[in-house]
Design a protein around this motif. Structure first.
Motif, PDB file in Angstrom:
ATOM      1  N   VAL A  82      29.439  20.221  63.177  1.00 24.57           N
ATOM      2  CA  VAL A  82      28.154  20.693  63.692  1.00 24.57           C
ATOM      3  C   VAL A  82      27.186  20.916  62.535  1.00 24.57           C
ATOM      4  CG1 VAL A  82      26.998  22.592  64.900  1.00 24.57           C
ATOM      5  CG2 VAL A  82      29.122  21.646  65.807  1.00 24.57           C
ATOM      6  N   THR A  83      27.675  21.416  61.420  1.00 24.95           N
ATOM      7  CA  THR A  83      26.812  21.632  60.251  1.00 24.95           C
ATOM      8  C   THR A  83      26.265  20.312  59.730  1.00 24.95           C
ATOM      9  OG1 THR A  83      28.055  23.615  59.659  1.00 24.95           O
ATOM     10  CG2 THR A  83      26.701  22.623  57.933  1.00 24.95           C
ATOM     11  N   GLU A  84      27.099  19.288  59.654  1.00 25.41           N
ATOM     12  CA  GLU A  84      26.630  17.978  59.198  1.00 25.41           C
ATOM     13  C   GLU A  84      25.567  17.424  60.141  1.00 25.41           C
ATOM     14  OE1 GLU A  84      30.468  16.137  56.823  1.00 25.41           O
ATOM     15  OE2 GLU A  84      30.485  16.115  59.028  1.00 25.41           O
ATOM     16  N   VAL A  85      25.769  17.571  61.431  1.00 25.79           N
ATOM     17  CA  VAL A  85      24.786  17.112  62.408  1.00 25.79           C
ATOM     18  C   VAL A  85      23.495  17.901  62.253  1.00 25.79           C
ATOM     19  CG1 VAL A  85      24.244  16.988  64.876  1.00 25.79           C
ATOM     20  CG2 VAL A  85      26.487  16.241  64.043  1.00 25.79           C
ATOM     21  N   CYS A  86      23.616  19.198  62.113  1.00 24.43           N
ATOM     22  CA  CYS A  86      22.445  20.074  61.939  1.00 24.43           C
ATOM     23  C   CYS A  86      21.579  19.585  60.781  1.00 24.43           C
ATOM     24  CB  CYS A  86      22.935  21.502  61.690  1.00 24.43           C
ATOM     25  SG  CYS A  86      21.714  22.637  61.016  1.00 24.43           S
ATOM     26  N   MET A  87      22.179  19.358  59.646  1.00 20.87           N
ATOM     27  CA  MET A  87      21.439  18.932  58.468  1.00 20.87           C
ATOM     28  C   MET A  87      20.938  17.492  58.616  1.00 20.87           C
ATOM     29  SD  MET A  87      21.361  21.558  56.647  1.00 20.87           S
ATOM     30  CE  MET A  87      22.165  23.139  56.745  1.00 20.87           C
ATOM     31  N   ALA A  88      21.712  16.648  59.274  1.00 16.39           N
ATOM     32  CA  ALA A  88      21.347  15.237  59.416  1.00 16.39           C
ATOM     33  C   ALA A  88      20.101  15.042  60.282  1.00 16.39           C
ATOM     34  CB  ALA A  88      22.510  14.447  60.005  1.00 16.39           C
ATOM     35  N   VAL A  89      19.850  15.966  61.204  1.00 16.60           N
ATOM     36  CA  VAL A  89      18.692  15.802  62.087  1.00 16.60           C
ATOM     37  C   VAL A  89      17.480  16.608  61.625  1.00 16.60           C
ATOM     38  CG1 VAL A  89      20.105  15.205  64.078  1.00 16.60           C
ATOM     39  CG2 VAL A  89      19.420  17.597  63.736  1.00 16.60           C
ATOM     40  N   GLY A  90      17.585  17.283  60.487  1.00 16.93           N
ATOM     41  CA  GLY A  90      16.406  17.909  59.908  1.00 16.93           C
ATOM     42  C   GLY A  90      16.301  19.419  60.006  1.00 16.93           C
ATOM     43  N   PHE A  91      17.323  20.083  60.517  1.00 20.64           N
ATOM     44  CA  PHE A  91      17.285  21.547  60.539  1.00 20.64           C
ATOM     45  C   PHE A  91      17.773  22.070  59.204  1.00 20.64           C
ATOM     46  CE2 PHE A  91      17.156  20.883  65.083  1.00 20.64           C
ATOM     47  CZ  PHE A  91      16.362  21.921  65.539  1.00 20.64           C
ATOM     48  N   ALA A  92      17.180  23.138  58.736  1.00 19.23           N
ATOM     49  CA  ALA A  92      17.581  23.747  57.474  1.00 19.23           C
ATOM     50  C   ALA A  92      18.568  24.888  57.687  1.00 19.23           C
ATOM     51  CB  ALA A  92      16.357  24.262  56.722  1.00 19.23           C
ATOM     52  N   SER A  93      18.658  25.374  58.915  1.00 17.94           N
ATOM     53  CA  SER A  93      19.497  26.537  59.209  1.00 17.94           C
ATOM     54  C   SER A  93      20.405  26.236  60.390  1.00 17.94           C
ATOM     55  CB  SER A  93      18.600  27.739  59.537  1.00 17.94           C
ATOM     56  OG  SER A  93      19.305  28.723  60.253  1.00 17.94           O
ATOM     57  N   LEU A  94      21.701  26.459  60.199  1.00 14.48           N
ATOM     58  CA  LEU A  94      22.658  26.262  61.275  1.00 14.48           C
ATOM     59  C   LEU A  94      22.397  27.233  62.423  1.00 14.48           C
ATOM     60  CD1 LEU A  94      25.150  24.803  62.346  1.00 14.48           C
ATOM     61  CD2 LEU A  94      26.558  26.445  61.097  1.00 14.48           C
ATOM     62  N   GLY A  95      21.990  28.455  62.097  1.00 15.75           N
ATOM     63  CA  GLY A  95      21.703  29.447  63.134  1.00 15.75           C
ATOM     64  C   GLY A  95      20.544  29.036  64.028  1.00 15.75           C
ATOM     65  N   SER A  96      19.445  28.575  63.425  1.00 14.13           N
ATOM     66  CA  SER A  96      18.301  28.163  64.240  1.00 14.13           C
ATOM     67  C   SER A  96      18.635  26.893  65.026  1.00 14.13           C
ATOM     68  CB  SER A  96      17.046  27.970  63.396  1.00 14.13           C
ATOM     69  OG  SER A  96      17.208  26.922  62.480  1.00 14.13           O
ATOM     70  N   PHE A  97      19.401  25.985  64.421  1.00 13.12           N
ATOM     71  CA  PHE A  97      19.821  24.783  65.133  1.00 13.12           C
ATOM     72  C   PHE A  97      20.655  25.159  66.351  1.00 13.12           C
ATOM     73  CE2 PHE A  97      23.396  21.743  65.697  1.00 13.12           C
ATOM     74  CZ  PHE A  97      22.685  20.703  66.267  1.00 13.12           C
ATOM     75  N   SER A  98      21.642  26.006  66.152  1.00 12.08           N
ATOM     76  CA  SER A  98      22.537  26.378  67.252  1.00 12.08           C
ATOM     77  C   SER A  98      21.797  27.088  68.372  1.00 12.08           C
ATOM     78  CB  SER A  98      23.678  27.263  66.732  1.00 12.08           C
ATOM     79  OG  SER A  98      24.504  26.529  65.869  1.00 12.08           O
ATOM     80  N   SER A  99      20.898  28.001  68.014  1.00 11.83           N
ATOM     81  CA  SER A  99      20.184  28.738  69.063  1.00 11.83           C
ATOM     82  C   SER A  99      19.219  27.819  69.818  1.00 11.83           C
ATOM     83  CB  SER A  99      19.451  29.947  68.487  1.00 11.83           C
ATOM     84  OG  SER A  99      18.428  29.554  67.611  1.00 11.83           O
ATOM     85  N   ARG A 100      18.524  26.947  69.126  1.00 15.46           N
ATOM     86  CA  ARG A 100      17.610  26.023  69.809  1.00 15.46           C
ATOM     87  C   ARG A 100      18.373  24.997  70.638  1.00 15.46           C
ATOM     88  NH1 ARG A 100      14.033  26.326  64.825  1.00 15.46           N
ATOM     89  NH2 ARG A 100      12.411  27.756  65.500  1.00 15.46           N
ATOM     90  N   PHE A 101      19.487  24.521  70.105  1.00  9.93           N
ATOM     91  CA  PHE A 101      20.315  23.576  70.848  1.00  9.93           C
ATOM     92  C   PHE A 101      20.799  24.225  72.147  1.00  9.93           C
ATOM     93  CE2 PHE A 101      24.019  21.223  72.131  1.00  9.93           C
ATOM     94  CZ  PHE A 101      23.812  19.931  71.701  1.00  9.93           C
ATOM     95  N   THR A 102      21.322  25.428  72.037  1.00  4.93           N
ATOM     96  CA  THR A 102      21.839  26.137  73.208  1.00  4.93           C
ATOM     97  C   THR A 102      20.735  26.381  74.224  1.00  4.93           C
ATOM     98  OG1 THR A 102      23.551  27.172  71.852  1.00  4.93           O
ATOM     99  CG2 THR A 102      23.041  28.222  73.975  1.00  4.93           C
ATOM    100  N   ARG A 103      19.560  26.766  73.754  1.00  4.04           N
ATOM    101  CA  ARG A 103      18.435  27.023  74.659  1.00  4.04           C
ATOM    102  C   ARG A 103      17.998  25.746  75.385  1.00  4.04           C
ATOM    103  NH1 ARG A 103      13.802  28.227  71.549  1.00  4.04           N
ATOM    104  NH2 ARG A 103      15.169  29.688  70.486  1.00  4.04           N
ATOM    105  N   LEU A 104      17.948  24.614  74.686  1.00  6.67           N
ATOM    106  CA  LEU A 104      17.480  23.368  75.297  1.00  6.67           C
ATOM    107  C   LEU A 104      18.544  22.647  76.128  1.00  6.67           C
ATOM    108  CD1 LEU A 104      15.291  21.903  72.418  1.00  6.67           C
ATOM    109  CD2 LEU A 104      14.503  22.721  74.626  1.00  6.67           C
ATOM    110  N   VAL A 105      19.798  22.695  75.670  1.00  2.00           N
ATOM    111  CA  VAL A 105      20.865  21.922  76.300  1.00  2.00           C
ATOM    112  C   VAL A 105      21.660  22.757  77.305  1.00  2.00           C
ATOM    113  CG1 VAL A 105      22.952  20.551  75.817  1.00  2.00           C
ATOM    114  CG2 VAL A 105      20.992  20.394  74.294  1.00  2.00           C
ATOM    115  N   GLY A 106      21.737  24.052  77.066  1.00  4.84           N
ATOM    116  CA  GLY A 106      22.471  24.913  77.981  1.00  4.84           C
ATOM    117  C   GLY A 106      23.887  25.228  77.544  1.00  4.84           C
ATOM    118  N   GLU A 107      24.286  24.714  76.398  1.00  4.94           N
ATOM    119  CA  GLU A 107      25.588  25.044  75.819  1.00  4.94           C
ATOM    120  C   GLU A 107      25.501  24.889  74.308  1.00  4.94           C
ATOM    121  OE1 GLU A 107      28.757  22.356  77.074  1.00  4.94           O
ATOM    122  OE2 GLU A 107      27.319  20.739  77.255  1.00  4.94           O
TER     123      GLU A 107
END
Length: 147
Positions: A82-107
């Protein structure tokens, strides 16, 4: 180039499309409103209002959604953390990636990846993606000198 009750002047649309396409091509980069407005060739406040009127969401929200969509693709088919994916798509923070992903995708990204992995589909090894230049390995290692 005036906004008329939520509609965008026709002569502004090609400029907005240029910025929209720029986001699609460069979603991995650290883009901000000033850069996107410069691509469109208008002031950032006019750009933000016009982009939202034309596309139904702010430029930054569109950028975030585009990054999450690409992350979904990678989590489904690539053997990456998940960390590699987070960085590969342009997020600088795993926490912000995870929270935005969860909010948009639902999991969570992990639950999403695990759900797709349980289906048994083929996975592209992460090393292959790095080797072929699909992903930049320097972008997944964090800042230089970081431990």
């Amino acid at each position: 180039m005036d906004l008329i009750r939520g509609r965008v002047a026709v002569d502004l649309l090609p400029h907005l499309r240029r910025a929209h396409d720029h986001i699609d091509r460069h979603y991995r980069a650290a883009l901000d409103l000033d850069q996107l407005a410069a691509v469109a060739g208008v002031s950032k406040f006019h750009f933000a209002r016009s982009f939202e009127a034309a596309y139904g969401e702010t430029p930054i929200r569109y950028l975030t959604r585009r990054r999450i969509e690409r992350a979904q693709d990678l989590l489904r088919v690539a053997n990456l953390t998940v960390t590699e994916v987070c960085m590969a798509v342009g997020f600088a923070s795993l926490g912000s990636f995870s929270s935005r992903f969860t909010r948009l995708v639902g999991e969570s990204p992990t639950a999403y990846r695990d759900r797709w992995a349980a289906r048994g589909g083929p996975h592209v090894p992460g090393c292959y993606l790095f080797m072929r230049g699909v992903l930049d390995p320097s972008g997944t290692a964090g800042p230089k000198g970081a431990i």
